[in-house]
Design an enzyme around this catalytic site. Structure first.
Site, short mmCIF file in Angstrom:
data_model
loop_
_atom_site.label_atom_id
_atom_site.label_comp_id
_atom_site.label_asym_id
_atom_site.label_seq_id
_atom_site.Cartn_x
_atom_site.Cartn_y
_atom_site.Cartn_z
N GLY A 137 0.84 -1.20 0.00
CA GLY A 137 0.00 0.00 0.00
C GLY A 137 0.87 1.24 0.00
O GLY A 137 2.10 1.14 0.10
N ILE B 159 -3.85 -10.68 6.92
CA ILE B 159 -4.09 -10.42 8.35
C ILE B 159 -5.47 -10.91 8.83
O ILE B 159 -5.73 -10.95 10.02
CB ILE B 159 -3.88 -8.93 8.73
CG1 ILE B 159 -4.91 -8.01 8.07
CG2 ILE B 159 -2.45 -8.48 8.44
CD1 ILE B 159 -5.03 -6.65 8.74
N ALA C 283 -5.07 -2.49 5.34
CA ALA C 283 -6.42 -2.00 5.62
C ALA C 283 -7.29 -2.13 4.39
O ALA C 283 -6.78 -2.21 3.27
CB ALA C 283 -6.37 -0.53 6.06
N TYR C 284 -8.59 -2.14 4.62
CA TYR C 284 -9.57 -2.02 3.54
C TYR C 284 -9.87 -0.53 3.46
O TYR C 284 -10.48 0.02 4.36
CB TYR C 284 -10.83 -2.83 3.89
CG TYR C 284 -11.84 -2.90 2.78
CD1 TYR C 284 -12.07 -4.09 2.09
CD2 TYR C 284 -12.58 -1.78 2.40
CE1 TYR C 284 -13.01 -4.16 1.07
CE2 TYR C 284 -13.51 -1.84 1.37
CZ TYR C 284 -13.72 -3.03 0.71
OH TYR C 284 -14.64 -3.12 -0.30
N TYR D 41 -16.68 2.09 6.68
CA TYR D 41 -15.20 2.15 6.81
C TYR D 41 -14.82 2.70 8.19
O TYR D 41 -14.02 2.11 8.91
CB TYR D 41 -14.63 3.03 5.69
CG TYR D 41 -13.18 3.41 5.88
CD1 TYR D 41 -12.16 2.49 5.67
CD2 TYR D 41 -12.82 4.71 6.28
CE1 TYR D 41 -10.82 2.84 5.85
CE2 TYR D 41 -11.49 5.07 6.46
CZ TYR D 41 -10.49 4.13 6.24
OH TYR D 41 -9.18 4.49 6.43
N1 LIG Z 1 -5.74 6.63 2.34
C1 LIG Z 1 -6.22 7.54 3.16
O1 LIG Z 1 -6.70 8.61 2.75
C2 LIG Z 1 -6.21 7.29 4.64
C3 LIG Z 1 -6.70 8.28 5.51
C4 LIG Z 1 -6.66 8.05 6.88
C5 LIG Z 1 -6.17 6.85 7.37
N2 LIG Z 1 -5.72 5.90 6.52
C6 LIG Z 1 -5.21 4.64 7.06
O2 LIG Z 1 -3.83 4.60 6.79
C7 LIG Z 1 -3.41 3.22 6.62
C8 LIG Z 1 -2.60 3.08 5.34
O3 LIG Z 1 -3.45 3.46 4.27
P1 LIG Z 1 -2.95 3.46 2.75
O4 LIG Z 1 -3.52 4.66 2.11
O5 LIG Z 1 -1.49 3.19 2.68
O6 LIG Z 1 -3.76 2.20 2.20
P2 LIG Z 1 -3.62 1.43 0.82
O7 LIG Z 1 -2.69 2.13 -0.10
O8 LIG Z 1 -5.01 1.12 0.37
O9 LIG Z 1 -2.91 0.08 1.28
C9 LIG Z 1 -3.55 -0.87 2.07
C10 LIG Z 1 -2.82 -2.18 1.86
O10 LIG Z 1 -3.45 -3.15 2.71
C11 LIG Z 1 -3.40 -4.36 2.00
N3 LIG Z 1 -4.40 -5.32 2.49
C12 LIG Z 1 -5.73 -5.33 2.26
N4 LIG Z 1 -6.28 -6.41 2.85
C13 LIG Z 1 -5.28 -7.10 3.46
C14 LIG Z 1 -5.20 -8.29 4.20
N5 LIG Z 1 -6.30 -9.02 4.43
N6 LIG Z 1 -3.99 -8.69 4.67
C15 LIG Z 1 -2.89 -7.98 4.42
N7 LIG Z 1 -2.89 -6.84 3.70
C16 LIG Z 1 -4.07 -6.41 3.23
C17 LIG Z 1 -3.66 -4.00 0.56
O11 LIG Z 1 -3.19 -5.03 -0.28
P3 LIG Z 1 -3.92 -5.35 -1.67
O12 LIG Z 1 -3.67 -4.16 -2.53
O13 LIG Z 1 -3.25 -6.59 -2.15
O14 LIG Z 1 -5.39 -5.54 -1.34
C18 LIG Z 1 -2.87 -2.70 0.43
O15 LIG Z 1 -1.56 -2.98 -0.04
C19 LIG Z 1 -4.68 2.40 6.69
O16 LIG Z 1 -4.84 1.89 7.98
C20 LIG Z 1 -5.79 3.39 6.43
O17 LIG Z 1 -7.01 3.02 7.03
C21 LIG Z 1 -5.72 6.09 5.16
#
Ligand SMILES: NC(=O)c1ccc[n+]([C@@H]2O[C@H](COP(=O)([O-])OP(=O)(O)OC[C@H]3O[C@@H](n4cnc5c(N)ncnc54)[C@H](OP(=O)(O)O)[C@@H]3O)[C@@H](O)[C@H]2O)c1
Length: 285
Positions: free
Chosen positions: A11, A40, A63-64, A128
């Site tokens: 991610g 996970i 995360a989803y 979410y």
């Molecule tokens: N993006 C935002 O705007 C935002 C804002 C606030 C907080 N956050 C939080 O910040 C954190 C990082 O977010 P991000 O933007 O880096 O997210 P991201 O780019 O969507 O990456 C999430 C990663 O989690 C992986 N994943 C999904 N299901 C999984 C599972 N069952 N086991 C292991 N890995 C799994 C995905 O893999 P696949 O691609 O293979 O599914 C993806 O690589 C998360 O906790 C998110 O909730 C994000």
């Protein structure tokens, strides 16, 4: 020397940690596991990974994150954000591993009009947000040695995010309408990655919940405008209300996070969101 497991490594946050750990933390060993290497949601797999290696820390970047899809694909969002977080917390507790978990401003309902602090009541508006909120609760219950870092509006040169979508629109479209009545803070995932590495390197700070976002506030319209200014796009940008662009998931009107607690604990200088945005755009391939 510490051994650190990073889950959800493909991610955007996982990739930022991968890049920065090489230069910022060469003395510690990081193991990066994608969803394919470690799911996970599968407790047996999680426990096996933790018992095989003796991790000191786990940074959970898995995360989803598809906020709108989660409204209909609820079970998968629950599995990853709630059950997955719980699985990691249980395994961390059993193996004496410190958990660093990432959560979100979307755990709040957005009815406040000053920045949210860590002890403010959560009341998510979306599936979410709810699944992330349950994940937090499970971690607090099951892993006393844990840090929950809530962040907001993450973007970077990696993965899919608002900044990259806007840059694409900026070269494809003549005009665009963007929501101007939701206020939060865009946060560069690399700045957050640096803070997570600092938590690991520093003399331990108290366990618990921390807020971290870049300094300042913006609406999505402000964020888009800054992106087009920096990239010198001539696209015509129009501000609109949330109601004019209906989406499946409800978002908070105001979700600015107060980052004072982590700032004091780690003696941080937090960059302003516009300055970090320039860095992220410069880092694009
Ligand atoms: N993006 C935002 O705007 C935002 C804002 C606030 C907080 N956050 C939080 O910040 C954190 C990082 O977010 P991000 O933007 O880096 O997210 P991201 O780019 O969507 O990456 C999430 C990663 O989690 C992986 N994943 C999904 N299901 C999984 C599972 N069952 N086991 C292991 N890995 C799994 C995905 O893999 P696949 O691609 O293979 O599914 C993806 O690589 C998360 O906790 C998110 O909730 C994000």
């Amino acid at each position: 020397m510490s051994k650190i497991l990073v889950t959800g490594a493909n991610g955007q946050l996982g990739q930022c940690i991968k890049e920065l750990s090489v230069s910022l933390d060469p003395d510690n060993t990081y193991l990066f596991k994608s969803s394919k290497d470690l799911d996970i949601t599968n407790y047996q797999q999680v426990l096996a990974a933790f018992t095989l290696e003796n991790f000191d820390f786990c940074i959970n970047c898995a995360a989803y994150t598809n906020v709108d899809k989660a409204e209909s694909d609820t079970q998968n969002a629950v599995n990853v954000n709630s059950t997955g977080a719980q699985n990691l917390a249980t395994a961390c507790n059993q193996t004496n591993t410190t958990l660093l978990h990432i959560s979100t401003d979307f755990v709040f309902d957005g009815t406040k009009n000053s920045p949210y602090i860590e002890t403010d009541k959560t009341a998510a508006l979306s599936v979410y947000g709810n699944t992330k909120n349950v994940g937090e609760t499970e971690i607090i219950k099951k892993a006393p040695k844990s840090y929950i870092i809530r962040t907001s509006w993450l973007y970077s040169e990696y993965g899919h995010n608002f900044m990259k979508t806007m840059i694409r629109f900026g070269s494809e479209k003549d005009s665009l309408s963007v929501i101007n009545d939701q206020t939060g803070t865009p946060t560069y995932a690399k700045d957050l990655a640096e803070v997570l590495i600092k938590i690991i390197q520093n003399k331990p700070i108290p366990y618990g919940i921390y807020h971290y976002s870049n300094e300042g506030t913006a609406t999505w319209f402000d964020f888009a405008k800054a992106i087009f200014e920096i990239t010198k796009s001539t696209i015509q940008l129009h501000p609109i209300a949330t109601e004019a662009y209906p989406l499946p998931a409800k978002r908070p009107k105001y979700s600015v996070l107060n980052s004072s607690k982590i700032k004091t604990a780690l003696q941080l200088e937090i960059p302003a969101w516009r300055d970090s945005l320039k860095k992220a755009i410069n880092a694009l391939p």
